[in-house]
Design a protein around this motif. Structure first.
Motif, PDB file in Angstrom:
ATOM      1  N   LYS A  53       0.849  -1.188   0.000  1.00 27.11           N
ATOM      2  CA  LYS A  53       0.000   0.000   0.000  1.00 27.11           C
ATOM      3  C   LYS A  53       0.883   1.235   0.000  1.00 27.11           C
ATOM      4  N   ILE A  54       0.480   2.242  -0.724  1.00 33.70           N
ATOM      5  CA  ILE A  54       1.103   3.559  -0.630  1.00 33.70           C
ATOM      6  C   ILE A  54       0.179   4.396   0.233  1.00 33.70           C
ATOM      7  N   ILE A  55       0.712   4.910   1.333  1.00 32.64           N
ATOM      8  CA  ILE A  55      -0.083   5.702   2.270  1.00 32.64           C
ATOM      9  C   ILE A  55       0.429   7.132   2.249  1.00 32.64           C
ATOM     10  N   ILE A  56      -0.479   8.072   1.987  1.00 29.98           N
ATOM     11  CA  ILE A  56      -0.144   9.501   1.961  1.00 29.98           C
ATOM     12  C   ILE A  56      -0.931  10.174   3.068  1.00 29.98           C
ATOM     13  N   GLU A  57      -0.225  10.821   3.984  1.00 28.54           N
ATOM     14  CA  GLU A  57      -0.874  11.527   5.078  1.00 28.54           C
ATOM     15  C   GLU A  57      -0.939  13.017   4.759  1.00 28.54           C
ATOM     16  N   ILE A  58      -2.148  13.574   4.868  1.00 30.55           N
ATOM     17  CA  ILE A  58      -2.325  15.011   4.650  1.00 30.55           C
ATOM     18  C   ILE A  58      -2.988  15.612   5.891  1.00 30.55           C
ATOM     19  N   SER A  59      -2.763  16.886   6.074  1.00 29.77           N
ATOM     20  CA  SER A  59      -3.355  17.582   7.219  1.00 29.77           C
ATOM     21  C   SER A  59      -4.831  17.864   6.948  1.00 29.77           C
ATOM     22  N   ASP A  60      -5.539  18.260   7.999  1.00 29.96           N
ATOM     23  CA  ASP A  60      -6.947  18.628   7.844  1.00 29.96           C
ATOM     24  C   ASP A  60      -7.106  19.802   6.880  1.00 29.96           C
ATOM     25  N   SER A  61      -6.201  20.772   6.958  1.00 31.82           N
ATOM     26  CA  SER A  61      -6.304  21.935   6.062  1.00 31.82           C
ATOM     27  C   SER A  61      -6.012  21.536   4.611  1.00 31.82           C
ATOM     28  N   GLN A  62      -5.081  20.620   4.384  1.00 32.78           N
ATOM     29  CA  GLN A  62      -4.818  20.142   3.029  1.00 32.78           C
ATOM     30  C   GLN A  62      -6.032  19.386   2.491  1.00 32.78           C
ATOM     31  N   HIS A  63      -6.661  18.604   3.347  1.00 35.69           N
ATOM     32  CA  HIS A  63      -7.854  17.866   2.942  1.00 35.69           C
ATOM     33  C   HIS A  63      -8.975  18.825   2.553  1.00 35.69           C
ATOM     34  N   GLU A  64      -9.193  19.865   3.346  1.00 35.73           N
ATOM     35  CA  GLU A  64     -10.218  20.856   3.038  1.00 35.73           C
ATOM     36  C   GLU A  64      -9.927  21.572   1.724  1.00 35.73           C
ATOM     37  N   GLU A  65      -8.654  21.921   1.510  1.00 35.87           N
ATOM     38  CA  GLU A  65      -8.261  22.602   0.271  1.00 35.87           C
ATOM     39  C   GLU A  65      -8.521  21.702  -0.941  1.00 35.87           C
ATOM     40  N   MET A  66      -8.166  20.424  -0.838  1.00 35.94           N
ATOM     41  CA  MET A  66      -8.391  19.485  -1.931  1.00 35.94           C
ATOM     42  C   MET A  66      -9.888  19.286  -2.162  1.00 35.94           C
ATOM     43  N   LYS A  67     -10.650  19.118  -1.108  1.00 30.25           N
ATOM     44  CA  LYS A  67     -12.091  18.913  -1.205  1.00 30.25           C
ATOM     45  C   LYS A  67     -12.778  20.121  -1.850  1.00 30.25           C
ATOM     46  N   THR A  68     -12.409  21.319  -1.422  1.00 28.83           N
ATOM     47  CA  THR A  68     -12.979  22.547  -1.984  1.00 28.83           C
ATOM     48  C   THR A  68     -12.657  22.666  -3.467  1.00 28.83           C
ATOM     49  N   PHE A  69     -11.407  22.403  -3.835  1.00 29.12           N
ATOM     50  CA  PHE A  69     -10.974  22.470  -5.233  1.00 29.12           C
ATOM     51  C   PHE A  69     -11.770  21.496  -6.100  1.00 29.12           C
ATOM     52  N   LEU A  70     -11.895  20.243  -5.655  1.00 28.13           N
ATOM     53  CA  LEU A  70     -12.604  19.239  -6.448  1.00 28.13           C
ATOM     54  C   LEU A  70     -14.093  19.542  -6.534  1.00 28.13           C
ATOM     55  N   GLU A  71     -14.701  20.019  -5.458  1.00 25.48           N
ATOM     56  CA  GLU A  71     -16.121  20.393  -5.504  1.00 25.48           C
ATOM     57  C   GLU A  71     -16.359  21.506  -6.519  1.00 25.48           C
ATOM     58  N   LYS A  72     -15.448  22.480  -6.547  1.00 24.04           N
ATOM     59  CA  LYS A  72     -15.550  23.580  -7.513  1.00 24.04           C
ATOM     60  C   LYS A  72     -15.431  23.047  -8.946  1.00 24.04           C
ATOM     61  N   CYS A  73     -14.499  22.128  -9.167  1.00 26.64           N
ATOM     62  CA  CYS A  73     -14.320  21.540 -10.499  1.00 26.64           C
ATOM     63  C   CYS A  73     -15.542  20.729 -10.912  1.00 26.64           C
TER      64      CYS A  73
END
Length: 68
Positions: A3-23
């Motif tokens: 498995k490749i495991i990537i850990e992101i912070s809560d703020s990174q997760h929010e930024e990614m989620k917001t970006f994808l929702e906008k797209c």
């Protein structure tokens, strides 16, 4: 299997989620077909960085990752 495991912070997760929702919203408004998105882990001597691409790109910055 590994498995490749990537850990992101809560703020990174929010930024990614917001970006994808906008797209996704843009895709629906413009009645375009959904092409998917890319999550890229760039590992260099300066450190690992994560980015997401879909109708643009968002750099999420430094992340922790491992292979188990």
């Amino acid at each position: 299997m590994k498995k490749i495991i990537i850990e992101i912070s809560d703020s990174q997760h929010e930024e990614m989620k917001t970006f994808l929702e906008k797209c996704f919203s843009s895709s629906i408004r413009e009645e375009c077909g959904f092409d998917g998105y890319t999550i890229k882990l760039d590992v260099s001597p300066l450190g690992p960085e994560l980015s997401v691409e879909m109708y643009g790109k968002v750099d999420l910055g430094d992340v922790k990752w491992c292979i188990e």
